[in-house]
Scaffold this motif. Structure first.
Motif, PDB file in Angstrom:
ATOM      1  N   LEU A   1       1.086  -1.082  -0.244  1.00  0.00           N
ATOM      2  CA  LEU A   1       0.634  -0.123   0.065  1.00  0.00           C
ATOM      3  C   LEU A   1       0.755   1.112   0.013  1.00  0.00           C
TER       4      LEU A   1
ATOM      5  N   LEU B   1      -3.178   5.547   5.854  1.00  0.00           N
ATOM      6  CA  LEU B   1      -4.523   5.969   6.798  1.00  0.00           C
ATOM      7  C   LEU B   1      -4.681   7.449   7.014  1.00  0.00           C
TER       8      LEU B   1
ATOM      9  N   VAL C   1      -4.836  11.595  -1.550  1.00  0.00           N
ATOM     10  CA  VAL C   1      -5.236  10.861  -3.043  1.00  0.00           C
ATOM     11  C   VAL C   1      -5.386  11.366  -4.620  1.00  0.00           C
TER      12      VAL C   1
ATOM     13  N   LEU D   1      -2.166   3.178  -5.363  1.00  0.00           N
ATOM     14  CA  LEU D   1      -2.899   3.087  -4.719  1.00  0.00           C
ATOM     15  C   LEU D   1      -2.215   1.889  -3.467  1.00  0.00           C
TER      16      LEU D   1
ATOM     17  N   ALA E   1      -6.133   5.041  -8.175  1.00  0.00           N
ATOM     18  CA  ALA E   1      -7.386   5.991  -7.328  1.00  0.00           C
ATOM     19  C   ALA E   1      -8.245   6.096  -8.398  1.00  0.00           C
TER      20      ALA E   1
ATOM     21  N   LEU F   1      -7.317   8.280   1.496  1.00  0.00           N
ATOM     22  CA  LEU F   1      -7.011   6.267   1.827  1.00  0.00           C
ATOM     23  C   LEU F   1      -8.113   6.647   3.049  1.00  0.00           C
ATOM     24  N   TRP F   2      -9.783   6.051   3.589  1.00  0.00           N
ATOM     25  CA  TRP F   2      -9.745   6.206   4.706  1.00  0.00           C
ATOM     26  C   TRP F   2      -9.842   4.307   5.296  1.00  0.00           C
TER      27      TRP F   2
ATOM     28  N   SER G   1      -8.441  -0.002   5.542  1.00  0.00           N
ATOM     29  CA  SER G   1      -7.371  -0.901   4.533  1.00  0.00           C
ATOM     30  C   SER G   1      -6.950  -2.719   5.066  1.00  0.00           C
TER      31      SER G   1
ATOM     32  N   CYS H   1      -8.733  -2.023  -0.347  1.00  0.00           N
ATOM     33  CA  CYS H   1      -8.867  -0.292   0.368  1.00  0.00           C
ATOM     34  C   CYS H   1      -9.757   0.243   0.018  1.00  0.00           C
TER      35      CYS H   1
ATOM     36  N   VAL I   1     -11.432   4.427  -0.768  1.00  0.00           N
ATOM     37  CA  VAL I   1     -11.136   5.708  -0.306  1.00  0.00           C
ATOM     38  C   VAL I   1     -12.240   6.543  -0.295  1.00  0.00           C
TER      39      VAL I   1
END
Length: 319
Positions: free
Chosen positions: A258, A262, A266, A272, A288, A294-295, A297, A310, A312
């Motif tokens: 990754l 977090l 992005v 990503l 992306a 990035l919320w 993963s 992951c 987003v």
């Protein structure tokens, strides 16, 4: 006035703990959910708080066990009702879903007092929750890695959307997901009864993590001060709000590398993650689709084709 929840009973200025019985185990023994009543010396609103609706999401009970010892009912206006562990059966075996009926508890609200195990627990806790003026349903990202956020699940067209969004901002994790949730969530069902409700998702870990628990404790006390349970009100800080998600799976099997962390912003087209062989040979790169953050993963690096990697968050603003 004396306030009761299950076997917990507290006069004004008192705290009591007990059990809310909701059925029997497989050997016929009765079981109850651990509950607490904090009855303030002065009159005021009622807050309902619960944790471990999903049996392996433990940061919430980590918050509860720190909040309650810090509460002085002599200094409190109003009442706090707490269910410390909702998904009793799943908690006992450290699983996400209730193993008695293979149900995700936070899809069972408002419940059914004559239904399945999960529906009965949901009905009992929903009855307690709907005695309140405000509801906090403490969650976490289970075994995923995840930022600390508060979820508003009633939907933007709901008559209580503004009040739920305000409660989320007051809790103050820094991030809000403002997206209508699935049927059966407490944060979906309780607003229909006229009660502002939010779902703080306190990070993600196996077990619990200190940073997210500490943010959760701070969030609870933010709510208590803002809504006049405690003195010391302050204006809530601006929050970063997202209104949607884009999820990404692995296009090939292997090990995930990754790229952003977090919480990182992005841009559309930005890498990503890459998937490699065990020897570091690149196999696939995923970028992306949109600008976002990035919320969330996966925690483990190994993936099969199509497996979740992951999320987003998109449609970002400051609230």
């Amino acid at each position: 006035m004396t306030t009761t929840l299950g076997t917990a009973s507290a006069d004004p200025g008192e705290i009591d703990t007990g059990r809310l019985e909701v059925g029997e185990t497989r050997d016929g023994s009765p079981f109850g959910l651990p509950v607490a009543v904090v009855n303030g010396a002065k009159s005021g609103k009622t807050l309902y708080m619960q944790a471990v609706s999903d049996g392996d999401e433990l940061n919430g009970v980590g918050v509860v066990r720190r909040v309650v010892p810090q509460l002085d009912p002599a200094e409190l206006s109003g009442t706090i009702l707490i269910v410390g562990i909702v998904n009793y059966h799943a908690f006992q075996v450290a699983e996400h879903r209730n193993p008695i009926d293979d149900t995700k508890m936070n899809r069972a609200y408002p419940g059914n007092a004559a239904g399945t195990s999960s529906e009965r627990i949901a009905a009992a806790t929903f009855e307690a929750a709907t005695r309140a003026d405000l509801i906090l349903d403490l969650h976490q990202g289970s075994t995923s890695r995840m930022i600390d956020e508060v979820r508003v699940r009633c939907g933007t067209r709901h008559r209580l959307h503004g009040e739920c969004l305000e409660l989320a901002k007051v809790f103050g994790c820094g991030y809000i997901l403002d997206q209508k949730g699935p049927d059966g969530q407490l944060a979906r069902a309780a607003p229909d009864e006229g009660i502002p409700t939010v779902d703080p998702e306190l990070g993600g870990a196996v077990g619990w993590d200190e940073t997210s628990v500490r943010k959760g404790v701070e969030g609870v006390f933010n709510v208590l001060r803002y809504y006049d349970f405690l003195e010391g009100q302050r204006d809530p800080d601006p929050q970063t709000r997202a209104k949607g998600f884009e999820q990404f799976g692995a296009p090939a099997g292997g090990l995930v590398d990754l790229k952003p962390d977090l919480g990182d912003r992005v841009s559309a087209g930005e890498t990503l993650f890459t998937v490699t062989t065990p020897f570091g040979e690149p196999k696939q790169t995923v970028t992306a689709d949109s600008d976002g953050i990035l919320w969330r993963s996966r925690r483990l690096p190994q993936v099969a084709t199509g497996e979740y990697v992951c999320s987003v968050a998109t449609d970002i603003d400051e609230y």
